[in-house]
Motif scaffolding. Structure first.
Motif, PDB file in Angstrom:
ATOM      1  N   ILE A 162       3.820   1.952 -16.933  1.00 15.06           N
ATOM      2  CA  ILE A 162       2.567   1.234 -17.219  1.00 15.06           C
ATOM      3  C   ILE A 162       1.707   2.014 -18.213  1.00 15.06           C
ATOM      4  O   ILE A 162       1.068   1.433 -19.096  1.00 15.06           O
ATOM      5  CB  ILE A 162       1.763   1.034 -15.911  1.00 15.06           C
ATOM      6  N   THR A 163       1.706   3.333 -18.062  1.00 14.43           N
ATOM      7  CA  THR A 163       0.803   4.150 -18.886  1.00 14.43           C
ATOM      8  C   THR A 163       1.068   3.988 -20.379  1.00 14.43           C
ATOM      9  O   THR A 163       0.153   4.155 -21.187  1.00 14.43           O
ATOM     10  CB  THR A 163       0.926   5.639 -18.512  1.00 14.43           C
TER      11      THR A 163
ATOM     12  N   GLN B 252      -6.820   2.078 -12.466  1.00 11.55           N
ATOM     13  CA  GLN B 252      -5.964   1.733 -11.327  1.00 11.55           C
ATOM     14  C   GLN B 252      -4.544   2.264 -11.464  1.00 11.55           C
ATOM     15  O   GLN B 252      -3.742   2.097 -10.554  1.00 11.55           O
ATOM     16  CB  GLN B 252      -5.946   0.226 -11.120  1.00 11.55           C
ATOM     17  N   THR B 253      -4.231   2.879 -12.590  1.00 12.95           N
ATOM     18  CA  THR B 253      -2.861   3.359 -12.802  1.00 12.95           C
ATOM     19  C   THR B 253      -2.743   4.873 -12.653  1.00 12.95           C
ATOM     20  O   THR B 253      -1.758   5.384 -12.145  1.00 12.95           O
ATOM     21  CB  THR B 253      -2.364   2.950 -14.209  1.00 12.95           C
ATOM     22  N   LEU B 254      -3.747   5.611 -13.114  1.00 14.28           N
ATOM     23  CA  LEU B 254      -3.606   7.071 -13.171  1.00 14.28           C
ATOM     24  C   LEU B 254      -3.845   7.784 -11.836  1.00 14.28           C
ATOM     25  O   LEU B 254      -3.131   8.728 -11.517  1.00 14.28           O
ATOM     26  CB  LEU B 254      -4.527   7.633 -14.270  1.00 14.28           C
TER      27      LEU B 254
ATOM     28  N   ARG C 206       5.021  -3.694  -9.361  1.00 13.29           N
ATOM     29  CA  ARG C 206       3.676  -3.120  -9.208  1.00 13.29           C
ATOM     30  C   ARG C 206       2.696  -3.718 -10.223  1.00 13.29           C
ATOM     31  O   ARG C 206       1.605  -4.121  -9.875  1.00 13.29           O
ATOM     32  CB  ARG C 206       3.741  -1.598  -9.383  1.00 13.29           C
TER      33      ARG C 206
ATOM     34  N   GLY D   7       2.022   4.889 -11.846  1.00 22.15           N
ATOM     35  CA  GLY D   7       1.316   3.945 -10.969  1.00 22.15           C
ATOM     36  C   GLY D   7       0.886   4.658  -9.697  1.00 22.15           C
ATOM     37  O   GLY D   7       1.356   5.748  -9.392  1.00 22.15           O
TER      38      GLY D   7
END
Lengths: 245, 481
Positions: free
Chosen positions: A150-151, B231-233, A190, B287
């Protein structure tokens, strides 16, 4: 907090003036959930595939993204180098860990530094695939997984996306159908990220500024690989090319 | 957040006198209205989509118990946890507990109106946590220790000069002589300042625009990308959402999403529409490791089945305030609590009580623009009228208003007397005002004539003229052509 749960559901049912849905109602509700029906899809999302490609490109450009059409994926490394040079960006790339991207002729670009994995500061540019392109608003759909961190979509200042023409669909609903086919009914990874242009903000005097926190630049390499997945019911983006297991 | 809604009139008066605010509010009028109109014109199906969106929410609300249960099951199936919270206090306690369990020091936040509603930041800060707002507008008002003045543009009440001054005041590590007068420079500086905070955070909190029962998914709609980094890190992601956010399927969410951004900012689609389902899977490279949803009631279950149920369709796009002449004039802070504009005027008394919020439904000209642009077709003026009725019934309106309404009610129940008195009054006013043709002062109407003249009546009342005209038509054998 099961007390709170009971309290809230009780209050909801009192307001609805019912204990439970009747068996008949429940059957309807279950059916509605199990078999999602597309609602009103705008005509714009229902054009033939060839026109969808043009619409996808048009919408992306309108959003201040940029698009380069390539005849095949082997042209990607050269196109990436050219883009970074043209934008005066450092020749460094963080690559999504996918076989198809890894296998591209990166050797042809000796000046380009290519690393794989999740995004970390201070990565300046990422290169990822996409799950689908949605023409109605020029939206890229990303589905997270081992090959799609995602990052990479958010942390670097510049995001380059390899999108195959066969992955472009007209409307969001087509992408949902394909996601269900890929992950199973009622199951999502996710993160499913719909990306529509580069990061932006209007928070200062309502003037639009790009690159608020996400990528300042979004560049799409559109690979013209023949007729679309949308036209072929058996071909999912996963099977066709892209986010394989 | 402590409300100042009962002081709406005083708030409005000082807002009207605030030059900076008036300058900033010009941006609302000039920006949002035109952009929405353009987006609407580009999508021929737009108004039909509004009907479809309304129907979806109505269906969901009518079966809210079923969909909430199903939603919870799916969240659990994907490895997440749902925390039900009856009150704001319950929600704050649940969130603090999750932060403590995670031994959190730094908490980043995406923009969430629910978190404002439950006054979350103050609660976490009191407990010693470092809370960082990451949306640019929210970041600015956090520096200023202010509340948002608009539900999608929290800092719309500020000019860029004010933001520059705030940044210079707070970002003391940066060189004094740096150029900072342009929005581009301000945005770049905020990006730079917040970058490390995202990486430091142990917990990330976001709101939710929708919850999807089919998949146990929460959806956020943003433009900056701050919500996604938030919300990801960190290793824990907390979503805070109220009951009515749930929709059945992804297709239902899609239909409503088609009208959301267009109504809000006039965009075809917001830059980032993010669907989050559970924590990262074992094989995922990034995530959060934990995914919690705080499902807040805080008065919603009581709105269900009441005359305010339709308000639960609201998707918080802000179109009603963007088109509201009262909001244009006084801005969001005058409303005194979390939700301003027409939607706030209906929602605030529902959530904090008519004693606190009862003033707000009076802050409307009933021009109807809010209802005309609402993507969910919520009859906002009708519901404001319901609140006015309740305010009157509960003897909360000022004495003069009650007296006036009482007097009017007396005559309205006696039509013959009403017509006689009114006829006399009009004849008298016509004679008195004949010379000048207008009045600049009238007894008992000083509040009205202070700002405009009252035109002198011509001598007959509308009812008299109407009766005469009907009579004439009857003689001529039908309506004139």
């Amino acid at each position: 907090m099961s007390e709170a749960r009971k309290h809230i559901l009780g209050a909801v049912r009192r307001s609805l003036k019912r204990e439970q849905p009747t068996a008949e109602e429940r059957r309807h509700l279950e059916a509605r959930l199990a078999d999602p029906q597309a609602g009103l899809i705008p005509a714009r999302g229902r054009r033939p595939h060839g026109e969808q490609l043009d619409l996808m490109e048009e919408m992306l450009v309108e959003l201040s993204a940029t698009v380069a059409r390539l005849p095949g994926e082997e042209a990607v490394p050269q196109a990436v180098s050219d883009y970074l040079k043209g934008e005066n960006l450092p020749p460094k790339l963080r690559l999504a860990p996918r076989d198809d991207l890894r296998g591209l002729p990166w050797d042809s670009q000796p000046l380009l530094e290519v690393a794989e994995g999740i995004a970390e500061e201070p990565d300046s540019t990422s290169l990822t695939g996409a799950f689908a392109g949605i023409a109605e608003t020029g939206t890229l759909m990303m589905a997270s997984g081992p090959e799609a961190p995602i990052t990479l979509n958010f942390l670097p200042e510049n995001h380059i996306v390899v999108l195959r023409a066969s992955q472009v669909v007209g409307a969001y609903e087509e992408a949902w159908t394909q996601l269900r086919r890929r992950f199973g009914a009622g199951v999502l990874p996710r993160a499913v990220n719909m990306i529509t242009g580069p990061s932006r903000t209007g928070d200062i005097e309502q003037t639009i500024q790009l690159g608020a926190h996400g990528p300042r630049r979004l560049h799409v390499l559109l690979i013209e690989d023949g007729p679309g997945a949308a036209a072929d019911e058996t071909q999912t983006p996963a099977a066709g090319n892209g986010q394989a297991d | 957040m402590q409300s100042t809604s009962p002081a709406f009139k005083e708030n409005a008066r000082s807002a009207l006198a605030d030059q900076q605010l008036q300058k900033a509010l010009q941006n609302v009028k000039s920006g949002f209205i035109g952009k929405r109109a353009k987006a609407r014109a580009r999508l021929p199906e737009f108004d039909d989509l509004r009907d479809a969106a309304r129907d979806i929410k109505n269906h969901t609300l009518a079966n809210l118990d079923f969909y909430l249960e199903r939603y919870e099951e799916k969240v659990q199936a994907s490895g997440g946890t749902v925390h039900w919270a009856v009150t704001a206090e319950d929600a704050r306690a649940a969130i603090l507990q999750i932060c403590r369990d995670a031994e959190a020091k730094v908490v980043t936040k995406g923009k969430s109106m629910i978190s404002e509603e439950i006054a979350l930041n103050a609660h976490l800060e009191e407990a010693g946590l470092d809370v960082v707002e990451t949306d640019l507008g929210e970041y600015i008002i956090q520096l200023r220790k202010e509340a948002p003045s608009h539900i999608i543009a929290p800092a719309v009440h500020l000019t860029k000069d004010q933001v520059e001054a705030d940044f210079r005041h707070h970002h003391t590590d940066l060189p004094d002589e740096r150029p900072l007068s342009e929005p581009t420079q301000l945005v770049a500086e905020a990006r730079q300042m917040l970058r490390q905070r995202y990486l430091d955070a142990d917990v990330g909190i976001t709101g939710a625009n929708f919850l999807v029962a089919e998949t146990g998914t929460s959806i956020i709609v943003t433009n900056e990308g701050n919500g996604d980094l938030t919300q990801t890190l960190p290793k824990v992601h907390i979503v805070i959402a109220s009951l009515e956010k749930v929709v059945p399927n992804l297709e239902d969410a899609t239909t409503i999403l088609r009208v959301l951004a267009r109504s809000a900012t006039g965009q075809e689609f917001s830059a980032y529409t993010t669907f989050s389902t559970g924590p990262r899977r074992p094989e995922d490279p990034d995530g959060p490791e934990q995914y919690h949803v705080i499902l807040l009631d805080n008065g919603r279950s009581q709105m269900l089945g009441s005359e305010f149920e339709e308000m639960l369709r609201c998707i918080r796009c802000g179109a009603c305030m963007n088109h509201c002449p009262v909001y244009h004039a006084v801005g969001g802070h005058a409303y005194g609590w979390v939700y301003p504009g027409p939607m706030g005027a209906v929602l605030t008394p529902s959530l904090i009580g008519v004693d606190e919020g009862g003033q707000l439904p009076n802050a409307s000209t009933f021009c109807g623009r809010c209802e005309a642009v609402c993507p969910m077709r919520i009859p906002l003026p009708k519901m404001m009228r319901h609140w006015r009725e309740r305010e009157f019934e509960r003897h909360l309106s000022p004495k003069a208003v009650r007296f006036g309404l009482g007097l009017w009610a007396f005559f309205a129940r006696r039509p013959a007397l009403y017509h006689r008195i009114l006829g006399l009054k009009m004849r008298a006013l016509a004679r008195l005002g004949r010379a000048r043709g207008r009045f600049d002062a009238l007894p008992f109407a000083g509040g009205w004539t202070k700002y405009r003249d009252f035109p002198a009546p011509q001598g007959k009342t509308f009812q008299q003229l109407w009766a005469e005209r009907q009579g004439a038509e009857k003689q001529n054998g039908g309506p004139g052509r």
